[in-house]
Scaffold this active site. Structure first.
Site, PDB file in Angstrom:
ATOM      1  N   ASP A  57       0.695  -1.202  -0.135  1.00  0.00           N
ATOM      2  CA  ASP A  57       0.109  -0.027   0.010  1.00  0.00           C
ATOM      3  C   ASP A  57       0.796   1.213  -0.013  1.00  0.00           C
ATOM      4  O   ASP A  57       2.177   1.346   0.151  1.00  0.00           O
ATOM      5  CB  ASP A  57      -0.920  -0.015   1.200  1.00  0.00           C
ATOM      6  CG  ASP A  57      -2.199  -1.055   1.146  1.00  0.00           C
ATOM      7  OD1 ASP A  57      -2.488  -1.384  -0.146  1.00  0.00           O
ATOM      8  OD2 ASP A  57      -2.570  -1.383   2.225  1.00  0.00           O
ATOM      9  N   TYR A 115       7.007  -9.962   6.780  1.00  0.00           N
ATOM     10  CA  TYR A 115       6.817  -8.430   7.097  1.00  0.00           C
ATOM     11  C   TYR A 115       7.303  -8.052   8.505  1.00  0.00           C
ATOM     12  O   TYR A 115       7.341  -8.810   9.101  1.00  0.00           O
ATOM     13  CB  TYR A 115       5.366  -8.101   6.668  1.00  0.00           C
ATOM     14  CG  TYR A 115       4.821  -7.980   5.277  1.00  0.00           C
ATOM     15  CD1 TYR A 115       4.892  -6.723   4.698  1.00  0.00           C
ATOM     16  CD2 TYR A 115       4.471  -8.835   4.518  1.00  0.00           C
ATOM     17  CE1 TYR A 115       4.483  -6.188   3.535  1.00  0.00           C
ATOM     18  CE2 TYR A 115       3.784  -8.730   3.469  1.00  0.00           C
ATOM     19  CZ  TYR A 115       3.777  -7.417   2.934  1.00  0.00           C
ATOM     20  OH  TYR A 115       3.402  -7.286   1.603  1.00  0.00           O
TER      21      TYR A 115
END
Length: 262
Positions: A57, A115
């Protein structure tokens, strides 16, 4: 027969000035994918389309975004690393280029991702870290967050941590590990700085839903503030309702660490 090569790129980028990885409708900002495709088209002298391993994003960073593309170019392999970097903006760099079998695809062949999310807990925010770390002005219970993170490990339906914009067909994912650590010496928290605590939340899974990592970390911060207990994580998972979980944190403190393949 038309000659074609399949090239795999390992890309690092600072996502601060980008509206995410994936190309957007015209007028909706610059994307990393767009920057890479523009540079590749200049280098190869043909229109290039790339496929990324993760649709990060806006504001999200990456150490190992993997991308693949097809090309008729006969340039040597090193040109897709060194040469491409001369056309790219400074915020994006190709770390490695590999020639792959024609069937290889960055997204479809990915087996998992790692992540990390960084949270600075303390009384004062850091101007240097403002685009890379999430400032949280509260004291956190480190032990409780570690216990809660373990509750998220395993194969579960993560509907409670899924964005309403997610288009995934299923909310079932398998989290292999979820670690919460205190970072004692880094650019954003030098050892000489005794004020505040920098936390790193690192999760490895076979895949993630839209906003899943940021929402899981937001929920762990609720545990850290002792608003909920570590044992409540199982109830949140069972609820399968987005309203049951915590806040979805901003993207600027999230990093794609590695894309995993077999």
């Amino acid at each position: 027969m038309t000659f074609s090569r399949t090239i795999k790129l390992h890309i690092e980028y600072d996502g601060t000035s980008f509206n995410g990885w994936q190309n957007q409708a015209k007028g909706r900002g610059v994307t990393v994918q767009g920057a890479v495709e523009k540079a590749l088209s200049q280098l190869c002298k043909e229109k290039i389309k790339v496929a990324g391993s993760s649709r990060t994003d806006a504001g999200v960073h990456a150490f190992d975004q993997v991308a693949t593309f097809k090309t008729k170019s006969t340039l040597p392999l090193q040109a897709f690393q060194k040469g491409l970097n001369t056309f790219l903006v400074p915020e994006v760099r190709v770390r490695k280029a590999e020639e792959m079998d024609a069937s290889f695809h960055a997204l479809r062949n990915a087996k998992g991702k790692i992540y990390s999310y960084y949270v600075l807990s303390g009384k004062t925010s850091s101007p240097i870290a403002k685009n890379h770390v999430y400032f949280f002005p509260y004291t956190l219970n480190f032990s409780a967050m570690k216990k809660a993170a373990k509750q998220l490990v395993g194969k579960h339906d993560f509907s409670s941590f899924r964005s309403s914009r997610s288009t995934a067909k299923t909310s079932v994912r398998t989290i292999h590990s979820f670690q919460v650590k205190v970072v004692k010496d880094s650019l954003f928290m030098p050892k000489e700085n005794t004020e505040g605590t920098l936390y790193c939340f690192t999760v490895k899974a076979n895949g993630f839903l839209h906003n899943q990592v940021r929402t899981m970390v937001g929920t762990l911060l609720d545990v850290g503030r002792e608003k909920i207990k570590p044992e409540d994580i199982k109830k949140i998972i069972s609820a399968k309702k987005r309203s049951a979980a915590g806040k979805c944190l901003p993207g600027h403190a999230l990093y794609l660490i590695k894309t995993l393949y077999a």
